[in-house]
Scaffold this motif. Structure first.
Motif: not given
Length: 254
Positions: A98-104, A163-170, A178-182
């Motif tokens: 179920m890649p749409s429900q991928l648990i990272k 600060p946004d820098i905390l969320y800039s790394s993947k 978490p990154h914005a795309s996470f």
């Protein structure tokens, strides 16, 4: 998803009972999740605050009980590594099936990693008075619960924008940044949930200090059995739920 065994080998039955009750609730919750988000059945209340608080009650109970269990558990680093390995199996399983429900980084990843960290820091943590430890870490949990959303606060009330820098790394999503795309089908980062785990550890210290361990509780047969085998049941319950729904969908019951 831990063992409730004291140093004398006697089980603390109320912990197993409580874990078993929460496990049943979790199975029902995940059954509903599959029904709503995978099979597309519209259940309005589940998508609203009722479903959210149901999910939170399960998570909070499991993590508190895990922290309690670690207070008298042995080989915490080893047990944590095993639990984390099962989490990685969940990642692999969802990636394949179920890649749409991928648990990272889900509940098993978290419980495994936090138990490893706890095992490494156990001796200095035990030097903190349980009343102080419980109050401090419970407060930290409450004010950092929104850290993955970008701020420190209580509920929707922001006390400090991070600060946004905390969320800039993947790579920082396991910590709670978490990154914005996470995206993860199940997500329990170290911040804030490790603080709740430690609150559970110190809560057990308070019970022990006042002689209220609850060793006289009787096992509730079904729930006690589930609580004693919670890791195995957690791993197998989702495929079973999904399989049942597949059958119901095949026979046009849904």
């Amino acid at each position: 998803m831990e063992q409730s065994i004291s140093k004398k080998g006697n089980r603390i039955h109320w912990i197993d009972n409580a874990r078993g009750v929460s496990l049943v609730s979790m199975i029902l919750y995940h059954f509903m999740f599959d029904l709503v988000y995978i099979f597309g059945v519209n259940v309005g209340w589940y998508r609203n605050w009722q479903g959210y608080y149901w999910q939170q009650s399960i998570c909070i109970t499991f993590i508190l009980l895990s922290g309690i269990s670690c207070a008298f558990g042995r080989n915490n680093v080893k047990r944590g590594a095993i639990t984390f390995a099962f989490g990685m199996l969940m990642t692999l399983g969802t990636w394949v099936a179920m890649p749409s429900q991928l648990i990272k980084f889900g509940i098993l990843h978290f419980l495994g990693l936090v138990r490893i960290v706890f095992g490494l820091l156990e001796n200095p943590l035990k030097k903190i008075k349980p009343e102080i430890g419980f109050a401090v870490f419970l407060l930290l949990f409450l004010v950092t619960k929104t850290v993955p959303e970008g701020f420190i606060g209580i509920g929707d009330r922001k006390l400090l924008e991070l600060p946004d820098i905390l969320y800039s790394s993947k790579l920082l999503f396991p910590l709670g940044f978490p990154h914005a795309s996470f995206w993860s089908g199940d997500y329990f980062p170290m911040i804030p949930w490790s603080f709740l785990f430690l609150a559970g550890f110190y809560f057990w210290g308070i019970l022990a200090k006042f002689g209220k361990k609850g060793a006289g509780f009787k096992p509730w047969p079904v729930f006690n059995f589930l609580g004693r085998h919670s890791l195995f049941i957690y791993v197998i319950h989702q495929p079973i739920c999904y399989g049942i729904l597949l059958l119901l969908d095949y026979f046009k019951v849904l």
